[in-house]
Design a protein around this motif. Structure first.
Motif: not given
Length: 505
Positions: A499, A492, A439, A467-471, A496, A458, A462
């Motif tokens: 999960e 967040e 993350l 598995r990745t997420r960007r905020v 993460w 990121y 991908r």
């Protein structure tokens, strides 16, 4: 006076300084500088003190009007790493000291014939922790003051013509006291606490017969404290009741050995519960910073409240263990200090407190860089949360506002060996097929570690199916400051780890 086109320090958010109307173009033509102005209080007229070109970072004025300053030719944060000490006269700047490392905390003695500075290795402006240097302003002679006994100092001030008050780091706490100009330690105190108004420098205000500071420690929130005897006395109650709201846990100082036998220390926060259980490693930034016995060390209480054990390692490169320990990271990013962190994880696992399959890692800035390195290369962690981190040390050198990459690589970018080292130790060039879920949390306007650092890794994760997420937080710089954004950042990160570490309520 800082002109438009410059930035705040990394510990102040590394935000661009701008005065133009929002929506209008921002124009930079030539080099903006930090000028020195003399203000007439009665007429309110400001007159520039001519320097002959250099930018001003810090200055002090002696009783006879003498001005000495820390300056650099390059006005950006990049230039600060190569600052020098000068005397400003009618003909410009006369160099007094070209330091080998970084300098801060300039101060002229009441007599006007001497000055002091602190010199030491520092990854960022305002993070200098080092030794005292005395400068004879008449002869130009420079000498270290009690260098063998006093290191990792962050603040010093003249208490008289012969006595200097000092504050700094030691271990997981702070030290302060008084030293004579002959180098004799007149008093010294050390304790497992944070002393000072900010987390980036220890500072105690000292008088003839008292000491005052903002003090916090494990279980005790920040309050103004006065010492005019043997003990601190709290004289404010701004955070009254905060201790009662702490999640139940125990904080202990932990020690372990790195693979080469070097002793490493850190803090372990343990809420109790299932053994072994999930563990989160919180890596401090800098790297010239440290995990200390604060009310909320490293922002770790949010994880403790969620039921995680937390390890905060003071790896090589940290302050509080002397200059050699701090310098050990220079020329070796993601090297020995990375081994220190892994050895700490192994130690907690061997204690029976951590499930080796349920370990997460997080950190901000350099801690974010090491968290990204963990996600890309290591099988010790199940997930990573990278806050304001670096994924490409080489590209960051050209994209950011400072010379950190050259500082940590110990050489100029013109040397092929430096560029090769930065590539070899960049997460983006070392992503393994088994890279871990990551993350990315980043400020949109960060000039210290630009948001492109998060975007690159990121995208790379991908593309390979990790598995990745960007905020990305609008308006924010290197530090996420707005209340709603801070709450979202915590949410967040907790989601993460829940999960990926299979954390249950």
């Amino acid at each position: 006076m800082a002109e438009e086109g410059l930035d705040t320090a990394s510990c102040e958010g590394a935000l661009p300084l701008a005065w133009h109307t929002p929506g209008d173009p921002q124009v930079t033509d030539g080099d903006p500088v930090r000028r020195l102005l003399r203000l007439d209080v009665e007429s309110r007229e400001a007159v520039e003190v001519p320097t002959g070109g250099p930018t001003i970072w810090e200055f002090d004025v002696g009783p006879d009007g003498t001005v000495i300053a820390i300056v650099s030719d390059d006005p950006t944060e990049r230039g600060w790493h190569a600052s020098r000490l000068v005397r400003i006269g009618p003909d410009g700047c006369e160099t007094l000291h070209n330091p080998d490392e970084q300098i801060q905390c300039i101060s002229i003695a009441p007599s006007g014939d001497r000055a002091l500075i602190i010199e030491g290795p520092a990854s960022d402006r305002k993070l200098v922790a080092g030794c005292l240097r005395l400068i004879n302003l008449e002869t130009g002679e420079i000498c270290p003051l009690a260098a063998l006994q006093l290191d990792d100092l962050t603040h010093a001030t003249w208490l008289s013509n012969t006595v200097i008050g000092f504050s700094g780091w030691i271990g997981v706490g702070c030290r302060y006291g008084r030293v004579s100009t002959e180098g004799r330690i007149l008093s010294e105190y050390a304790e497992a606490a944070q002393l000072g108004p900010g987390r980036f420098a220890a500072r105690v205000e000292q008088g003839a017969d008292y000491d005052m500071t903002i003090r916090e420690s494990t279980g005790n929130p920040p309050e103004i404290a006065l010492r005019n005897g043997t003990e601190w006395r709290t004289i404010s109650n701004f955070n009254d009741g905060a201790s009662a709201r702490l999640p139940p846990h125990e904080t202990t100082e932990l020690e372990w050995l790195a693979r080469d036998g070097t002793e490493i220390c850190g803090l372990l926060l343990d809420p109790g519960g299932t053994m072994p259980g999930p563990l989160i490693v919180v890596v401090h930034g800098g790297p010239t910073a440290s995990a200390r016995c604060k009310f909320d060390p490293g922002g770790a209480l949010q994880y403790v409240e969620a039921g995680y054990r937390v390890l905060l390692p003071n790896y090589r490169g940290s302050v509080g263990r002397g200059r050699a320990f701090t310098r050990a990271v220079i020329g070796d990013p993601a090297g020995s200090e990375w081994g220190d962190i892994v050895a700490g994880v192994d130690h907690v696992v061997a204690m029976g407190l951590a499930d080796p399959a349920r370990i997460g890692i997080t950190g901000s800035s350099y801690g974010g860089y090491l968290s990204a390195w963990a996600a890309a290369t290591s099988d010790r962690f199940a997930a990573a949360v990278v806050v304001s981190g670096i994924s490409d040390l080489l590209a960051c050198n050209y994209d950011c506002n400072h010379a950190f990459s050259e500082w940590v690589a110990d050489g100029p970018m013109s040397e092929p060996a430096v560029r090769e080292l930065l590539i070899a130790r960049s997460p983006i060039y070392n992503i393994e097929p088994a890279a871990k879920p990551t993350l990315f949390l980043h400020g949109e306007r960060d000039r210290c570690t630009p948001v492109t650092q998060a975007e690159m890794m990121y995208a790379a994760l991908r593309r390979q199916g990790t598995r990745t997420r960007r905020v990305v937080f609008p308006r924010e710089g290197h530090m996420i400051e707005e209340d709603e954004h801070r709450a979202r950042l915590t949410e967040e990160a907790l989601d993460w780890f829940a999960e990926h570490l299979e954390q249950t309520a």
